[in-house]
Design a protein around this motif. Structure first.
Motif, PDB file in Angstrom:
ATOM      1  N   ARG A  85       0.824  -1.204   0.000  1.00 24.78           N
ATOM      2  CA  ARG A  85       0.000   0.000   0.000  1.00 24.78           C
ATOM      3  C   ARG A  85       0.860   1.257   0.000  1.00 24.78           C
ATOM      4  N   HIS A  86       1.909   1.280   0.809  1.00 25.38           N
ATOM      5  CA  HIS A  86       2.792   2.446   0.848  1.00 25.38           C
ATOM      6  C   HIS A  86       3.525   2.622  -0.477  1.00 25.38           C
ATOM      7  N   SER A  87       3.964   1.518  -1.073  1.00 29.25           N
ATOM      8  CA  SER A  87       4.670   1.603  -2.350  1.00 29.25           C
ATOM      9  C   SER A  87       3.765   2.172  -3.438  1.00 29.25           C
ATOM     10  N   LYS A  88       2.523   1.715  -3.462  1.00 26.62           N
ATOM     11  CA  LYS A  88       1.593   2.202  -4.480  1.00 26.62           C
ATOM     12  C   LYS A  88       1.322   3.686  -4.293  1.00 26.62           C
ATOM     13  N   TRP A  89       1.183   4.117  -3.048  1.00 29.06           N
ATOM     14  CA  TRP A  89       0.933   5.538  -2.783  1.00 29.06           C
ATOM     15  C   TRP A  89       2.128   6.384  -3.219  1.00 29.06           C
ATOM     16  N   LEU A  90       3.334   5.949  -2.885  1.00 27.35           N
ATOM     17  CA  LEU A  90       4.530   6.688  -3.285  1.00 27.35           C
ATOM     18  C   LEU A  90       4.660   6.745  -4.803  1.00 27.35           C
ATOM     19  N   SER A  91       4.332   5.644  -5.474  1.00 30.06           N
ATOM     20  CA  SER A  91       4.409   5.620  -6.938  1.00 30.06           C
ATOM     21  C   SER A  91       3.368   6.537  -7.563  1.00 30.06           C
ATOM     22  N   MET A  92       2.261   6.747  -6.870  1.00 27.93           N
ATOM     23  CA  MET A  92       1.268   7.709  -7.347  1.00 27.93           C
ATOM     24  C   MET A  92       1.767   9.142  -7.165  1.00 27.93           C
ATOM     25  N   MET A  93       2.357   9.440  -6.024  1.00 28.49           N
ATOM     26  CA  MET A  93       2.773  10.806  -5.724  1.00 28.49           C
ATOM     27  C   MET A  93       4.023  11.229  -6.490  1.00 28.49           C
ATOM     28  N   TYR A  94       4.955  10.300  -6.711  1.00 26.64           N
ATOM     29  CA  TYR A  94       6.271  10.640  -7.260  1.00 26.64           C
ATOM     30  C   TYR A  94       6.188  11.384  -8.592  1.00 26.64           C
ATOM     31  N   PRO A  95       5.559  10.829  -9.634  1.00 28.31           N
ATOM     32  CA  PRO A  95       5.554  11.556 -10.909  1.00 28.31           C
ATOM     33  C   PRO A  95       4.779  12.868 -10.839  1.00 28.31           C
TER      34      PRO A  95
END
Length: 667
Positions: free
Chosen positions: A182-192
């Motif tokens: 869940r944290h990885s998916k959230w970070l991947s959403m925010m990063y770009p």
């Protein structure tokens, strides 16, 4: 017709990565800095490493910083060009012809990529309140991500043989795996999205990201990576209320992470964040009363002022002004302020006492001003409190009736329930849960913009539209010309009268704007309470799937049916990087619309042009240009497939060039 015979240069396909922040744009930037490292359009990493020197890591070893499964793929998304367009929706808009505000409905990743060409380095303040990833607020899906196995491997929860949890800890394995994913998916959403936000900010721009404890620590590392730890300003704590049903501690606070695009640029411009001190008027009236009661004697007035301050009950707003009690001989009240360098290590130079003529004592931390000339300014302006002689320390003065204001603190209290009640009164009860507090948003936008009343404000997690409401309130308060761009996903909602959250956003702005206009205050007269509505959609030009090559010149019928010339105009503006609120005038020519964008660009998307109609279009453009000439070059854009044959296109180009119009483009 072949490309060689085409007199109009095609507007580049957005998939060519030519824009700022896109792949070719990044290579071009490297070529300007390190020409030896870019040969035939390709980057030599070895040469680049040599030119960078000791800062290059040839081994590829990982350094300190945040990493997660899916990070590299997320980063690539920010460099991809936009493949879609925005459709104008005048029926959903308010004051379409005059407003400079925009509300855009659609996935903010694609919208930010669309905005990049026209708004890179243009935004003053970004305020966003993204999903907090609490388990039920995460609706973005960027069609990629690490698998569960990859996430477990990266988190140390699995090896080649399988899960590593055994025994008593094994019952927590599922929760750990789910949490890491869940944290990885959230970070991947925010990063770009944050990478794109970095492009859009001015060098003096500021971004504010609201968040709670769920992702605060990871977000801080992510924003350090994108904006640079050296540009970190503060992590403001907003205490929003007490939770008496908490088992252990009442955690009622959220955060606002604040970064500058380039904090050095803010320093060079002398930017200071200040706001009016609380209860200045109350304190000023008390000082005037003390001055009169003292018989206009400074020492007695100071005693009376101290007595008044001591009598104030705890929590009184004027307590914040408890150091304003010193009086000048003319009755002005001031406070003494430190004149030493914060943290120590400041400069040391002679400051001569006005009576003895000898150097006064230098603070242990050095002077606050780096140059003696700056210190002399305060001396000349009477802003220094001198001691009896040179053996005593000196101080600075700040007058209560000055415009210096107060520095905002990193912790503040305001109940969040007030924003929900205010929105309920505007839209009806329960239309939108947990809206952002428009007054808090307005306060921090104004601080981050350093009072710039012409600031461009962006919010790409718009929600109910609090940021747009806040911008209108600020303009109503001071007659400013701030403008906003809001982006909201077309997320479905189950509310009567509203199909998506974006519907709620637009309706709130309509009602808020109408309220502000009805107030009729002097400052509010003539402010912009409208907005242009746009919706993200597939390109007007087909095919446009991001993979197939598209040759505009060889396409006979390359337009999506049902699209209007207004739709084509917006896509053209996006491709060319033109501000979408650029003034547009229209005329009817050859049974279609001729557009003039501030007199510098003319666009005609009519079809079935023969030689006679092409000549009519050329004469209309030339006549319009001559009516309202501009100092800059004029560009003409036409629909590439709008001509019956090549001779009609050549005739139009020849007529325009003969009249001095040489920049000819086609879509």
């Amino acid at each position: 017709m072949t490309a060689d015979s085409n007199p109009f240069e095609p507007i580049s396909d957005k998939r060519d990565h030519q824009g700022p922040g896109e792949v070719q744009g990044n290579i071009d930037a490297l070529a300007r800095l390190f020409p030896d490292a870019v040969v035939d359009g390709k980057v030599s990493l070895d040469v680049l490493a040599d030119l960078i020197g000791q800062q290059a890591d040839r081994s590829g070893a990982e350094g300190f910083g945040l990493r997660w499964p899916g990070m590299n793929e997320a980063r690539k998304l920010s460099a991809q060009p936009a493949t879609r367009t925005l459709l104008p929706r005048q029926d959903e808009s308010v004051d379409w012809d005059t407003t400079r505000n925009m509300v855009i409905e659609g996935d903010n990743l694609e919208v930010l990529r669309l905005l990049r060409r026209g708004y890179t380095g243009a935004v003053d303040v970004i305020y966003i309140d993204p999903p907090y990833n609490t388990g039920n607020d995460f609706v973005y899906d960027d069609k990629f991500g690490a698998s569960r196995t990859e996430t477990e491997m990266a988190a140390g929860l699995r090896d080649e043989t399988g899960s590593l949890e055994h025994g008593a800890a094994s019952d927590l394995a599922a929760d750990r795996r789910a949490g890491a994913s869940r944290h990885s998916k959230w970070l991947s959403m925010m990063y770009p999205r944050l990478l794109l936000a970095h492009h859009l900010l001015k060098e003096t721009g500021v971004i504010i990201v609201a968040i709670d404890d769920t992702e605060n620590a990871r977000l801080k590392l992510l924003t350090d990576r994108i904006f640079g730890a050296e540009n970190y300003i503060a992590n403001v704590v907003w205490q929003g209320g007490r939770k008496n049903d908490s088992r252990y501690v009442s955690v009622g606070h959220d955060y606002m992470l604040i970064y500058a695009k380039n904090e050095r640029s803010l320093k060079e411009k002398g930017v200071l964040w200040r706001e009016p001190r609380q209860a200045d008027e109350t304190t000023l009236k008390a000082s005037q009363q003390a001055w009169l009661e003292s018989g206009k004697k400074p020492e007695e007035a100071t005693r009376l002022m101290k007595k008044w301050i001591s009598s104030l009950p705890a929590g009184h707003p004027a307590k914040e002004n408890n150091r304003f009690y010193e009086f000048e001989s003319d009755g002005r009240v001031y406070r003494k302020r430190d004149i030493s360098w914060p943290g120590g290590g400041g400069p040391r130079y002679d400051v001569l006492h006005p009576v003895t003529g000898l150097p006064v004592r230098v603070p242990a931390r050095g002077w606050i001003y780096s140059k003696p000339e700056r210190m002399q300014q305060d001396i000349d302006n009477g802003l220094i409190v001198w001691g009896k002689d040179h053996t005593e320390f000196i101080n600075r003065k700040t007058y209560l009736d000055s415009d210096d204001g107060a520095v905002p603190t990193s912790v503040f209290e305001r109940k969040r329930t007030s924003s929900s009640k205010a929105l309920d009164q505007l839209l009806g009860e329960g239309v939108f849960e947990y809206p952002k507090d428009k007054d808090v948003v307005a306060r921090w936008i104004n601080l981050a913009a350093a009072g710039n009343s012409d600031a461009l404000v962006l919010d790409f997690f718009a929600g109910s539209g609090s940021t747009g409401h806040a911008v209108m309130d600020l303009n109503a308060a001071d007659g400013g010309n701030r403008r906003y761009i809001l982006v909201q996903l077309d997320e479905p909602v189950k509310k009567d009268g509203y199909a998506t959250i974006a519907d709620i956003t637009r309706e709130r702005l309509r009602r808020a704007g109408a309220q502000i206009a009805q107030q009729g205050t002097l400052d509010a007269q003539g402010i912009d309470t409208g907005f242009r509505s746009y919706k993200l959609a597939d390109s007007n030009v087909k095919p446009w799937d991001g993979t197939a090559e598209l040759d505009l010149l060889d396409s006979v019928d390359n337009l999506v049916s049902g699209r209007s010339t207004d739709d084509l105009l917006v896509e053209m503006m996006l491709r060319l990087g033109i501000d979408l609120v650029t003034p547009v005038a229209t005329r009817k020519v050859a049974e279609s619309t001729l557009y003039s964008l501030a007199g510098t660009l003319y666009a005609f998307f009519g079809g079935d042009l023969d030689a006679a109609k092409a000549d009519e279009v050329a004469r209309a453009i030339i006549a319009w240009r001559d009516e309202d000439p501009v100092d800059s070059d004029v560009t003409v854009v036409v629909l590439d497939t709008g001509f019956r044959d090549s001779s009609a296109k050549l005739n139009l180009a020849a007529a325009l060039r003969q009249a001095g119009v040489t920049t000819l483009r086609s879509i």
